[in-house]
Design an enzyme around this catalytic site. Sequence first.
Site, PDB file in Angstrom:
ATOM      1  N   CYS A 127       7.185  16.812 -25.042  1.00  7.90           N
ATOM      2  CA  CYS A 127       7.171  16.188 -26.187  1.00  7.90           C
ATOM      3  C   CYS A 127       6.560  14.901 -26.405  1.00  7.90           C
ATOM      4  O   CYS A 127       5.380  14.793 -26.935  1.00  7.90           O
ATOM      5  CB  CYS A 127       8.746  15.745 -26.800  1.00  7.90           C
ATOM      6  SG  CYS A 127       9.703  17.009 -26.668  1.00  7.90           S
TER       7      CYS A 127
HETATM    8  C1  UGA Z   1      11.987  13.086 -26.302  1.00 12.38           C
HETATM    9  C2  UGA Z   1      12.791  12.019 -27.145  1.00 12.38           C
HETATM   10  O1  UGA Z   1      13.491  11.042 -26.365  1.00 12.38           O
HETATM   11  C3  UGA Z   1      13.834  12.808 -28.194  1.00 12.38           C
HETATM   12  O2  UGA Z   1      14.198  11.872 -29.104  1.00 12.38           O
HETATM   13  C4  UGA Z   1      12.902  13.916 -29.087  1.00 12.38           C
HETATM   14  O3  UGA Z   1      13.511  14.834 -29.806  1.00 12.38           O
HETATM   15  C5  UGA Z   1      12.131  14.918 -27.942  1.00 12.38           C
HETATM   16  O4  UGA Z   1      11.396  13.962 -27.161  1.00 12.38           O
HETATM   17  C6  UGA Z   1      11.223  15.654 -28.487  1.00 12.38           C
HETATM   18  O5  UGA Z   1      10.398  15.180 -29.119  1.00 12.38           O
HETATM   19  O6  UGA Z   1      11.750  16.913 -28.694  1.00 12.38           O
HETATM   20  P1  UGA Z   1      12.519  14.216 -23.875  1.00 12.38           P
HETATM   21  O7  UGA Z   1      11.161  14.572 -23.706  1.00 12.38           O
HETATM   22  O8  UGA Z   1      13.810  15.496 -23.822  1.00 12.38           O
HETATM   23  O9  UGA Z   1      12.973  13.634 -25.396  1.00 12.38           O
HETATM   24  O10 UGA Z   1      12.854  13.278 -22.668  1.00 12.38           O
HETATM   25  P2  UGA Z   1      13.283  11.574 -22.754  1.00 12.38           P
HETATM   26  O11 UGA Z   1      14.637  11.576 -22.076  1.00 12.38           O
HETATM   27  O12 UGA Z   1      12.979  11.059 -23.970  1.00 12.38           O
HETATM   28  O13 UGA Z   1      12.103  11.193 -21.409  1.00 12.38           O
HETATM   29  C7  UGA Z   1      10.732  11.559 -21.731  1.00 12.38           C
HETATM   30  C8  UGA Z   1       9.824  10.983 -20.568  1.00 12.38           C
HETATM   31  O14 UGA Z   1       9.996   9.446 -20.578  1.00 12.38           O
HETATM   32  C9  UGA Z   1      10.516  11.210 -19.168  1.00 12.38           C
HETATM   33  O15 UGA Z   1       9.528  11.589 -18.225  1.00 12.38           O
HETATM   34  C10 UGA Z   1      11.353  10.013 -18.728  1.00 12.38           C
HETATM   35  O16 UGA Z   1      11.486   9.953 -17.135  1.00 12.38           O
HETATM   36  C11 UGA Z   1      10.360   8.997 -19.315  1.00 12.38           C
HETATM   37  N1  UGA Z   1      11.154   7.656 -19.319  1.00 12.38           N
HETATM   38  C12 UGA Z   1      12.071   7.590 -20.332  1.00 12.38           C
HETATM   39  C13 UGA Z   1      10.853   6.637 -18.676  1.00 12.38           C
HETATM   40  O17 UGA Z   1       9.732   6.466 -17.899  1.00 12.38           O
HETATM   41  N2  UGA Z   1      11.317   5.180 -18.862  1.00 12.38           N
HETATM   42  C14 UGA Z   1      12.513   5.233 -19.737  1.00 12.38           C
HETATM   43  O18 UGA Z   1      12.982   4.177 -20.010  1.00 12.38           O
HETATM   44  C15 UGA Z   1      12.533   6.297 -20.396  1.00 12.38           C
END
Ligand code: UGA
Length: 431
Positions: A266
């Site tokens: 995403c």
């Molecule tokens: C993300 C959004 O959080 C959702 O709200 C959205 O609906 C979704 O994309 C989408 O568009 O379908 P997702 O990709 O499942 O969800 O995962 P996240 O938990 O948001 O993490 C994304 C990435 O950011 C991961 O690689 C995670 O490790 C990284 N991350 C997250 C960080 O490096 N630091 C943080 O503090 C949080």
Amino acid sequence: MDISIVGTGYVGLPAGTGLASKGHDVTCIDIDQEKVDKINSGECPIYEEDLPELLEKMVSEDKLRATTNTEEAIRDSDITFLAVGTPMKDDGDINLDYIKQATKDAAHGIKNKDSYHVFVVKSTVVPTTTEEEIIPILEEVSGKKVGKDFGVCMNPEFLREGTALNDFLEPDRIVIGELDEKSGETLEKVYEGFEAPIMRTSLKAAELIKYASNSLLATKISFINEIGNMCKELGIDVYEVADGIGMDSRIERSFLDSGAGFGGSCFPKDVRALINFMEKNNVDPKITESTIEVNEKQKTRLVDLLEEHYPSLENKTVAILGLAFKPGTDDIRQSPAIDIISELKQKGADVKAYDPEAIQNMKERHPDIEYTESYQKAIENSNAALIVTDWAEFNQISRKDLKSMDEALIIEGRKIRHKLDDGITKGINWP
Ligand code: UGA
């Protein structure tokens, strides 16, 4: 209400199961017969927390079923959600092929209906897509008039992979982009049992809210990674700084975990699509471009830190701990581990990799490295271990594990915070 949902992926299935649990009668539509059969036998075809149990219950109570027959499912429902994927093309734009085909199929169903129907776009599409691409297909194929014979809404999803069902059932907000009041009223009824504020807006504002949300979250991550790189120079811990910043209620602590950069299906795709869309509309996407640039560099920063210790990586054995883009999934799409492994291979290192869920997927991407059945086996006899995904089990790395290494060097790309005195543990952005 009688609801049909096109697409049984990470959005359609949790949404369908969640809606069934709220008392609606739901039919999921997919072109994949195998998936449809699985769902109908109460089996969950995707890996999502709490979904298998609820799906089985809903199927056994006859509140949820699946079919490949789009026309029939639409004819027998009041409202249809479109939840098929919009993957990224090479140029960063979104690929609308699946959307267009699914919309055509749905339009055939609307054509054969006597009563009013509402078509809801849940897939992530750039602003104006619903108005300029989807509605024309619906009108042309059905031969009916939008706003009179059928309504249209754009209802973005904010579900995280892994916790999609709970995110669906307990949203922070529900955004309803509506063609007209009647369309919006009908969709609002679907969400009657939800305890979340509902925002009614235009179709294109709803489309943009989705992109702006994901891009801002991604920007928070790149920003804290940039601050983290500064922290590293100063010998301070970026997590302490994030805690300090996050206590300000205007900023909030979430998405300020510094690390090896964001991945997944995403954030990278949506930020790129927003950049392209802005450029096409003559807006200079300075911040969003930097978000991607910082992230690209961040992904291989672990290798830079490793090289500070070993100026040459030729014939050094490096263990990669974690391959998935985040814990709790087997998904490796855009995972930092992909680039890190490429970089290490290119520098002549021997790579051993371990992940509790994602090895099979990474084997397709990097078939020529060694995969191990445990993290212990990966770090045994290696010169360094890089932690790329913060799986909880990596908290258990012990003194004994360190002793099995040729040189006890661990570089954390995600903060595990374990302290072992007789090895060297470095953080990507913390001492
Ligand atoms: C993300 C959004 O959080 C959702 O709200 C959205 O609906 C979704 O994309 C989408 O568009 O379908 P997702 O990709 O499942 O969800 O995962 P996240 O938990 O948001 O993490 C994304 C990435 O950011 C991961 O690689 C995670 O490790 C990284 N991350 C997250 C960080 O490096 N630091 C943080 O503090 C949080």
